[in-house]
Design an enzyme around this catalytic site. Structure first.
Site, PDB file in Angstrom:
ATOM      1  N   GLU A 176      36.814  19.099   6.011  1.00 53.94           N
ATOM      2  CA  GLU A 176      38.227  19.502   5.995  1.00 53.94           C
ATOM      3  C   GLU A 176      38.785  19.433   7.407  1.00 53.94           C
ATOM      4  O   GLU A 176      38.155  19.894   8.356  1.00 53.94           O
ATOM      5  CB  GLU A 176      38.418  20.958   5.527  1.00 53.94           C
ATOM      6  CG  GLU A 176      38.298  21.172   4.053  1.00 53.94           C
ATOM      7  CD  GLU A 176      38.525  22.636   3.648  1.00 53.94           C
ATOM      8  OE1 GLU A 176      39.278  23.349   4.331  1.00 53.94           O
ATOM      9  OE2 GLU A 176      37.918  23.031   2.644  1.00 53.94           O
ATOM     10  N   GLU A 178      32.594  27.369   3.306  1.00 51.72           N
ATOM     11  CA  GLU A 178      32.998  28.413   4.253  1.00 51.72           C
ATOM     12  C   GLU A 178      32.540  29.819   3.876  1.00 51.72           C
ATOM     13  O   GLU A 178      33.371  30.693   3.565  1.00 51.72           O
ATOM     14  CB  GLU A 178      34.522  28.398   4.431  1.00 51.72           C
ATOM     15  CG  GLU A 178      35.072  27.060   4.896  1.00 51.72           C
ATOM     16  CD  GLU A 178      36.542  27.124   5.302  1.00 51.72           C
ATOM     17  OE1 GLU A 178      37.182  28.166   5.084  1.00 51.72           O
ATOM     18  OE2 GLU A 178      37.036  26.135   5.853  1.00 51.72           O
ATOM     19  N   ASN A 218      34.347  22.087   8.637  1.00 48.72           N
ATOM     20  CA  ASN A 218      35.785  22.293   8.458  1.00 48.72           C
ATOM     21  C   ASN A 218      36.342  22.784   9.781  1.00 48.72           C
ATOM     22  O   ASN A 218      35.939  23.838  10.278  1.00 48.72           O
ATOM     23  CB  ASN A 218      36.070  23.358   7.384  1.00 48.72           C
ATOM     24  CG  ASN A 218      35.743  22.861   5.982  1.00 48.72           C
ATOM     25  OD1 ASN A 218      35.302  21.728   5.793  1.00 48.72           O
ATOM     26  ND2 ASN A 218      35.973  23.715   5.000  1.00 48.72           N
ATOM     27  N   TYR A 262      39.880  23.538  12.051  1.00 54.51           N
ATOM     28  CA  TYR A 262      41.341  23.646  12.155  1.00 54.51           C
ATOM     29  C   TYR A 262      41.799  23.921  13.584  1.00 54.51           C
ATOM     30  O   TYR A 262      42.790  23.388  14.028  1.00 54.51           O
ATOM     31  CB  TYR A 262      41.861  24.710  11.185  1.00 54.51           C
ATOM     32  CG  TYR A 262      41.739  24.225   9.750  1.00 54.51           C
ATOM     33  CD1 TYR A 262      42.697  23.393   9.204  1.00 54.51           C
ATOM     34  CD2 TYR A 262      40.613  24.527   8.981  1.00 54.51           C
ATOM     35  CE1 TYR A 262      42.568  22.883   7.911  1.00 54.51           C
ATOM     36  CE2 TYR A 262      40.474  24.028   7.686  1.00 54.51           C
ATOM     37  CZ  TYR A 262      41.448  23.207   7.162  1.00 54.51           C
ATOM     38  OH  TYR A 262      41.319  22.695   5.896  1.00 54.51           O
ATOM     39  N   HIS A 273      33.864  27.185  -4.117  1.00 57.95           N
ATOM     40  CA  HIS A 273      34.980  27.281  -3.181  1.00 57.95           C
ATOM     41  C   HIS A 273      35.778  28.541  -3.558  1.00 57.95           C
ATOM     42  O   HIS A 273      36.935  28.473  -3.942  1.00 57.95           O
ATOM     43  CB  HIS A 273      35.832  26.008  -3.219  1.00 57.95           C
ATOM     44  CG  HIS A 273      36.708  25.793  -2.019  1.00 57.95           C
ATOM     45  ND1 HIS A 273      36.726  24.618  -1.291  1.00 57.95           N
ATOM     46  CD2 HIS A 273      37.609  26.597  -1.417  1.00 57.95           C
ATOM     47  CE1 HIS A 273      37.609  24.715  -0.309  1.00 57.95           C
ATOM     48  NE2 HIS A 273      38.172  25.910  -0.361  1.00 57.95           N
ATOM     49  N   ARG A 280      36.479  14.939  -2.344  1.00 58.81           N
ATOM     50  CA  ARG A 280      35.748  16.206  -2.356  1.00 58.81           C
ATOM     51  C   ARG A 280      36.526  17.204  -3.208  1.00 58.81           C
ATOM     52  O   ARG A 280      37.666  17.527  -2.893  1.00 58.81           O
ATOM     53  CB  ARG A 280      35.608  16.728  -0.926  1.00 58.81           C
ATOM     54  CG  ARG A 280      35.027  18.128  -0.816  1.00 58.81           C
ATOM     55  CD  ARG A 280      34.871  18.540   0.653  1.00 58.81           C
ATOM     56  NE  ARG A 280      34.336  19.883   0.774  1.00 58.81           N
ATOM     57  CZ  ARG A 280      35.034  20.957   1.135  1.00 58.81           C
ATOM     58  NH1 ARG A 280      36.314  20.860   1.440  1.00 58.81           N
ATOM     59  NH2 ARG A 280      34.459  22.143   1.208  1.00 58.81           N
TER      60      ARG A 280
HETATM   61  C1  FCB Z   1      40.076  26.399   4.611  1.00 53.28           C
HETATM   62  C2  FCB Z   1      39.790  26.417   3.127  1.00 53.28           C
HETATM   63  C3  FCB Z   1      40.734  25.568   2.316  1.00 53.28           C
HETATM   64  C4  FCB Z   1      42.151  25.652   2.835  1.00 53.28           C
HETATM   65  C5  FCB Z   1      42.203  25.404   4.311  1.00 53.28           C
HETATM   66  C6  FCB Z   1      43.582  25.399   4.902  1.00 53.28           C
HETATM   67  O1  FCB Z   1      39.616  27.574   5.188  1.00 53.28           O
HETATM   68  O2  FCB Z   1      38.484  25.964   2.884  1.00 53.28           O
HETATM   69  O3  FCB Z   1      40.619  25.958   0.974  1.00 53.28           O
HETATM   70  O4  FCB Z   1      42.711  26.844   2.484  1.00 53.28           O
HETATM   71  O5  FCB Z   1      41.415  26.349   4.980  1.00 53.28           O
END
Ligand code: FCB
Length: 464
Positions: free
Chosen positions: A370, A176, A304, A306, A131, A87
């Site tokens: 992600e 995002e 995405n 985290y 992006h 990607r």
């Molecule tokens: C996301 C972004 C990516 C990277 C990660 C850690 O929010 O899409 O570009 O910075 O976080």
């Protein structure tokens, strides 16, 4: 590469069918460098990174990982990891330097070469059209708060689509939009660094409109393609079981997740958030027909993830409204384990999110576009990083994806963020998310332990 043993680490065993797609992800501004080559004009990140204090260490993307010049070697590296797919994002200011007008053939040619290189290596290209590197020329004309930017985005999308759609099947519009709108226009910690909440609301709407317009036009152009969008999503739970905290969690979930997914999937902004905003004298700048465009069908939702979050409706002093008279929505980080970003490590919330998406937005295939973590790596004299922390993070989160699949969620793939250490936006180069270490002085790439573990995990699951 030799098979990796990870001594002393107890990692969950994961099981996926051979059809599950494995990949690595990057984005243009974070890795390419070559910001003034072949006709590229500045993006909002070139400008913002020059503002004193905006980026840690005064870092910028002028060179980054020098991927623009090292692309063939980087594709060979991707191939060596055994992934199915890669990607990457296309830099709008390379393709159309000022965001409107004719194509810049020299800039577009880079992505043409990249696509061919990937296909020759047996790696499927997955395109993200935006992006975050908006051409500065469009920001000067008002940026995403300006409705016209949505139409400019659809025009730009077609320039890329016309060139690559004979070889690229998966097309995602935005990465995002919450970050583009909220961090870019409300809090100002990302480019272009504005601090105007009403401009951020307008940006949300015009980003979504741009997604819908581009998707419609690409689909009308014909061919067999998969269209989608990537959202950053977490979980928003009340910090305590009180009405105030439940209200804060509802608002956070509404502003973080539902104001994107509801218009995309259901053709309407969530009423509770529309009411909250109206009480503050604000509104999305919706015109007749916009929501039909925004809710044009798409085939894949990029997730995405985290970390998950808890929310409190009171500030540290016990107040429930802030100085502007708005209800307090305060993040309280769950648990104690943290990454170098101070992000909580919450794999169980990942399962919770994926199962919830499957329940609340049924029928939409999910791909994790992600997931990954920054830790304070120490490279040995050969450049190797024995990143137990990142390896564990990936293993636990991939296991969380497997758990969600067992509960019925339709998840078809997983991309690790990121292939390389890279320019981590406002954090500069200080935070390393790569599964491959980059020595910025020499540009030498060295796969970390996590990359070797990832490669072996893919191989193991393919041969089941
Ligand atoms: C996301 C972004 C990516 C990277 C990660 C850690 O929010 O899409 O570009 O910075 O976080």
């Amino acid at each position: 590469m030799n098979p990796v043993a990870v001594p002393g680490l107890v990692l969950p065993e994961v099981t996926f069918p051979p059809s599950f797609k494995w990949g690595v992800a990057t984005s243009s501004y974070q890795i390419e460098g070559a910001v003034a080559e072949d006709g590229r004009a500045p993006s909002i990140w070139d400008t913002f990174s020059r503002v004193p204090g905006a980026v840690v260490g005064g870092d910028h993307g002028d060179v980054a990982c020098d991927h623009y010049h090292r692309m063939p070697q980087d594709v060979a590296l991707i191939k060596s990891l055994g992934v199915d797919t890669y990607r990457f994002s296309v830099a709008w200011p390379r393709v159309q330097p000022h965001g409107q007008g004719p194509v810049n053939p020299a800039g577009l040619a880079f992505y043409d070469r990249l696509t061919d290189e990937l296909l020759a290596a047996g790696v499927d290209p997955w395109v993200t059209l935006y992006h975050w590197d908006l051409p500065q020329g469009l920001e000067d004309a008002g940026g995403w708060p300006n409705r016209d930017t949505a139409y400019r985005f659809a025009d730009y999308a077609m320039l890329v689509f016309n060139k690559l759609s004979d070889r690229v099947t998966t097309w995602t519009t935005l990465n995002e939009p919450w970050c583009s709108a909220w961090l870019g226009y409300a809090t100002g910690v990302h480019a272009p660094g504005r601090k105007d909440p009403d401009a951020a609301l307008a940006a949300v709407h015009h980003l979504l409109l741009g997604h819908g317009l581009a998707t419609q036009r690409m689909r009308e152009a014909g061919g067999e393609h998969t269209f989608g969008i990537t959202l950053n999503m977490g979980t928003a739970d009340p910090a305590t079981d009180t009405e105030t905290d439940r209200g804060a969690a509802r608002r956070a979930d509404g502003m973080g997740l539902r104001i994107y997914l509801d218009p995309l999937c259901k053709g309407a902004y969530p009423q509770d958030i529309v009411d909250d905003l109206a009480a503050q004298g604000s509104a999305f700048p919706v015109r007749d027909g916009d929501l039909e465009i925004i809710s044009t069908p798409f085939e894949v939702l990029g997730v995405n993830f985290y970390f998950g979050q808890d929310f409190s409706g009171t500030d540290e002093h016990g107040n429930t409204v802030d100085t502007a008279g708005h209800p307090v929505v305060r993040e309280v980080k769950p648990g104690t384990a943290r990454t170098a970003m101070d992000w909580p490590i919450t794999p169980e919330r990942f399962t919770q999110l994926l199962v919830r998406l499957h329940r609340d937005y049924p029928g939409l295939p999910l791909v994790i576009t992600e997931n990954g973590a920054a830790f304070d790596d120490t490279a040995d004299e050969t450049g190797f990083v024995a990143d137990d922390d990142r390896t564990s993070y990936l293993a636990e989160h991939i296991a969380a994806v497997a758990a969600a699949r067992e509960q019925g969620a339709d998840i078809r793939g997983y991309f690790a963020w990121s292939l390389l250490d890279n320019f981590e936006w406002a954090e500069g180069y200080a935070k390393r998310f790569g599964i491959v270490h980059v020595d910025y002085a020499t540009q030498v790439r060295t796969p970390k332990q996590s990359a070797l573990w990832f490669r072996d995990t893919i191989t193991r699951n393919r041969s089941r």
